[in-house]
Scaffold this motif. Structure first.
Motif, PDB file in Angstrom:
ATOM      1  N   ILE A  38       0.838  -1.204   0.000  1.00  8.89           N
ATOM      2  CA  ILE A  38       0.000   0.000   0.000  1.00  8.89           C
ATOM      3  C   ILE A  38       0.872   1.253   0.000  1.00  8.89           C
ATOM      4  N   LEU A  39       1.960   1.246   0.768  1.00  8.62           N
ATOM      5  CA  LEU A  39       2.876   2.385   0.790  1.00  8.62           C
ATOM      6  C   LEU A  39       3.466   2.628  -0.593  1.00  8.62           C
ATOM      7  N   ALA A  40       3.895   1.573  -1.269  1.00  6.15           N
ATOM      8  CA  ALA A  40       4.471   1.715  -2.606  1.00  6.15           C
ATOM      9  C   ALA A  40       3.435   2.246  -3.598  1.00  6.15           C
TER      10      ALA A  40
ATOM     11  N   ILE B 296       2.853   5.973  -2.890  1.00 11.77           N
ATOM     12  CA  ILE B 296       3.957   6.793  -3.400  1.00 11.77           C
ATOM     13  C   ILE B 296       3.843   6.947  -4.907  1.00 11.77           C
ATOM     14  N   TRP B 297       3.512   5.862  -5.593  1.00  7.15           N
ATOM     15  CA  TRP B 297       3.324   5.922  -7.045  1.00  7.15           C
ATOM     16  C   TRP B 297       2.190   6.888  -7.403  1.00  7.15           C
ATOM     17  N   ALA B 298       1.088   6.838  -6.656  1.00  5.74           N
ATOM     18  CA  ALA B 298      -0.042   7.725  -6.915  1.00  5.74           C
ATOM     19  C   ALA B 298       0.341   9.186  -6.670  1.00  5.74           C
ATOM     20  N   ILE B 299       1.077   9.464  -5.603  1.00  3.86           N
ATOM     21  CA  ILE B 299       1.483  10.838  -5.296  1.00  3.86           C
ATOM     22  C   ILE B 299       2.414  11.378  -6.376  1.00  3.86           C
ATOM     23  N   VAL B 300       3.350  10.567  -6.829  1.00 10.36           N
ATOM     24  CA  VAL B 300       4.247  10.995  -7.905  1.00 10.36           C
ATOM     25  C   VAL B 300       3.451  11.275  -9.172  1.00 10.36           C
ATOM     26  N   SER B 301       2.476  10.430  -9.474  1.00 10.88           N
ATOM     27  CA  SER B 301       1.636  10.646 -10.656  1.00 10.88           C
ATOM     28  C   SER B 301       0.820  11.927 -10.540  1.00 10.88           C
ATOM     29  N   VAL B 302       0.314  12.206  -9.350  1.00  7.35           N
ATOM     30  CA  VAL B 302      -0.443  13.449  -9.136  1.00  7.35           C
ATOM     31  C   VAL B 302       0.471  14.650  -9.345  1.00  7.35           C
TER      32      VAL B 302
ATOM     33  N   LEU C 242      -3.548  14.970  -0.163  1.00  7.14           N
ATOM     34  CA  LEU C 242      -4.111  14.860   1.188  1.00  7.14           C
ATOM     35  C   LEU C 242      -5.054  13.660   1.292  1.00  7.14           C
ATOM     36  N   LEU C 243      -5.868  13.454   0.264  1.00  9.10           N
ATOM     37  CA  LEU C 243      -6.777  12.316   0.273  1.00  9.10           C
ATOM     38  C   LEU C 243      -5.996  11.002   0.329  1.00  9.10           C
ATOM     39  N   ILE C 244      -4.943  10.902  -0.455  1.00 10.92           N
ATOM     40  CA  ILE C 244      -4.139   9.681  -0.491  1.00 10.92           C
ATOM     41  C   ILE C 244      -3.420   9.472   0.842  1.00 10.92           C
ATOM     42  N   LEU C 245      -2.948  10.536   1.460  1.00  7.70           N
ATOM     43  CA  LEU C 245      -2.224  10.400   2.725  1.00  7.70           C
ATOM     44  C   LEU C 245      -3.145  10.106   3.907  1.00  7.70           C
ATOM     45  N   VAL C 246      -4.321  10.711   3.920  1.00  7.52           N
ATOM     46  CA  VAL C 246      -5.230  10.540   5.054  1.00  7.52           C
ATOM     47  C   VAL C 246      -5.938   9.180   4.993  1.00  7.52           C
ATOM     48  N   LEU C 247      -6.317   8.767   3.793  1.00  5.93           N
ATOM     49  CA  LEU C 247      -6.992   7.479   3.606  1.00  5.93           C
ATOM     50  C   LEU C 247      -6.171   6.643   2.628  1.00  5.93           C
ATOM     51  N   PRO C 248      -5.115   5.990   3.071  1.00  6.32           N
ATOM     52  CA  PRO C 248      -4.184   5.352   2.141  1.00  6.32           C
ATOM     53  C   PRO C 248      -4.827   4.370   1.151  1.00  6.32           C
ATOM     54  N   LEU C 249      -5.597   3.426   1.612  1.00  5.54           N
ATOM     55  CA  LEU C 249      -6.165   2.429   0.697  1.00  5.54           C
ATOM     56  C   LEU C 249      -7.349   3.003  -0.077  1.00  5.54           C
ATOM     57  N   ILE C 250      -8.285   3.607   0.632  1.00  6.39           N
ATOM     58  CA  ILE C 250      -9.470   4.174  -0.018  1.00  6.39           C
ATOM     59  C   ILE C 250      -9.067   5.329  -0.935  1.00  6.39           C
ATOM     60  N   GLY C 251      -8.157   6.187  -0.470  1.00  9.49           N
ATOM     61  CA  GLY C 251      -7.695   7.308  -1.286  1.00  9.49           C
ATOM     62  C   GLY C 251      -7.026   6.841  -2.558  1.00  9.49           C
TER      63      GLY C 251
END
Length: 59
Positions: free
Chosen positions: A12-14, A17-23, A38-47
Motif C-alpha cells: 500500500i505504501l508503494a 507513493i506511485w499515486a502521489i508521484v503521478s499526481v 491529502l486524500l491519499i495520505l489521510v486514507l491510504p487504501l481508499i484514497g
C-alpha cells in the motif's frame, strides 16, 4: 501473520507513493494536486482506489 500484514502495508505504501508521484506530474492546478495528495495520505487504501478510478492522469 505479522509478515503478511507487513507485506501488505509495504505494498500500500508503494502504491501510494506511485499515486502521489503521478499526481505531482499531472497537469492539474496546484490546489487539486494538494487535495489529491491529502486524500491519499489521510486514507491510504481508499484514497488510492478513488485516485485510481477518478484521479488526474499523468503528463
Amino acid at each position: 501473520m505479522d509478515f503478511v500484514s507487513g507485506l501488505g502495508g509495504l505494498l500500500i505504501l508503494a502504491l501510494d507513493i506511485w499515486a502521489i508521484v503521478s499526481v505531482l506530474q499531472s497537469g492539474v492546478p496546484a490546489l487539486n494536486k494538494v487535495l489529491w495528495i491529502l486524500l491519499i495520505l489521510v486514507l491510504p487504501l481508499i484514497g488510492f482506489i478513488i485516485w485510481l478510478v477518478a484521479g488526474p492522469k499523468g503528463a
